[in-house]
Design an enzyme around this catalytic site. Sequence first.
Site, mmCIF file in Angstrom:
data_model
loop_
_atom_site.group_PDB
_atom_site.id
_atom_site.type_symbol
_atom_site.label_atom_id
_atom_site.label_comp_id
_atom_site.label_asym_id
_atom_site.label_seq_id
_atom_site.Cartn_x
_atom_site.Cartn_y
_atom_site.Cartn_z
ATOM 1 N N GLN A 150 0.841 -1.212 0.000
ATOM 2 C CA GLN A 150 0.000 0.000 0.000
ATOM 3 C C GLN A 150 0.867 1.249 0.000
ATOM 4 O O GLN A 150 0.668 2.147 -0.821
ATOM 5 C CB GLN A 150 -0.911 0.012 1.243
ATOM 6 C CG GLN A 150 -1.838 1.221 1.280
ATOM 7 C CD GLN A 150 -2.487 1.473 2.622
ATOM 8 O OE1 GLN A 150 -2.077 0.932 3.657
ATOM 9 N NE2 GLN A 150 -3.498 2.318 2.623
ATOM 10 N N TYR B 135 2.655 -7.331 15.620
ATOM 11 C CA TYR B 135 3.084 -6.226 14.751
ATOM 12 C C TYR B 135 3.663 -5.089 15.593
ATOM 13 O O TYR B 135 4.755 -4.594 15.317
ATOM 14 C CB TYR B 135 1.871 -5.741 13.967
ATOM 15 C CG TYR B 135 2.074 -4.555 13.082
ATOM 16 C CD1 TYR B 135 1.476 -3.338 13.382
ATOM 17 C CD2 TYR B 135 2.821 -4.639 11.905
ATOM 18 C CE1 TYR B 135 1.622 -2.242 12.553
ATOM 19 C CE2 TYR B 135 2.961 -3.555 11.078
ATOM 20 C CZ TYR B 135 2.359 -2.357 11.397
ATOM 21 O OH TYR B 135 2.503 -1.277 10.575
#
Length: 314
Positions: free
Chosen positions: A10, A140
């Site tokens: 992205q 994450y």
Amino acid sequence: KLLVTGAAGQLGTELTQRLCERYGPEAVLATDINPEAAGKFPYCRFALLDVLDKDQVKECLRKEKITQVYHLAATLSATAEQKPLFAWKLNMDSLLFLLEMGKELKLDKIFWPSSIAVFGPHSPKEHTSQYAVKEPTTVYGISKLAGERWCEYYYRHYGVDVRSLRYPGLIGYKSSPGGGTTDYAVEIFHKALAGEKYNSYLNSDTRLPMMYMPDAIKATLALMQAPKENLSVRSAYNLAALSFTPDELYQGIRQHLPEFSIGYAPDYRQDIAAGWPQSIDDQVARSDWGWTPDYNLAALIEDMLEKLPKLTHK
Ligand code: VAH
């Protein structure tokens, strides 16, 4: 010569395009592990690269005479919760090796994205400051916090000029998001423009820090071009633009598309989002290298609805 890893992601898609504009197409080598990415870079060279293949990475850095690396290849928050050990390995082994290459090959600069995910449930929710407590509860977030610590270590001990930003959720129309918790804020536009109802996997009142992609790209180039002596942060800079809830985004879209409707069915990603700050204090980035965002929510919505249809019909 610049190397971009995860160029088809992205952020990578838009950042690669901007780097080509800034440095010229022959100066940028876009790489990704996904063979389908080859067709996405008509404006610069592309090569397949697995950032976990150390020999391949080192050979690429030497052969291409790379001087700067934008290391974007990673597993994002939602996907990382599905594959914790893979995500840790991909996110951390690749960064550590590139930091080591930065030292060994004396790379000029390295950029590595961090995230507001480094903050956790014990961090202040509002105007979360640069040095607020960080106890991330997602794989994450853990990998981004550890990565920040290593970036600062390699700068302080070996002088590697690695720079990083704690991106909020990023929204853009040129690329598809992949595996993030904030991706609802991109998906919702595709549904609205397709005349379909959007079912949000976050609760209507889940406020998150967000940013329009042009602002994220602007911040990245501003940080990478800032004089070294101006940078007081070598972990990762807090970066902010706006914060909104799914309901606020929905209401804003509905002003343009009155028929648009939304439903709420929170899933595991609601728990991830609930542990993150609702707004970020980025005064250190503003004072160190003059950061200011250009887009507010109304401008973001207007631009997305104007630009996305062309992409959808293409
Ligand atoms: C994610 N878009 O959702 C990324 C970002 C702050 C969120 O790190 O995982």
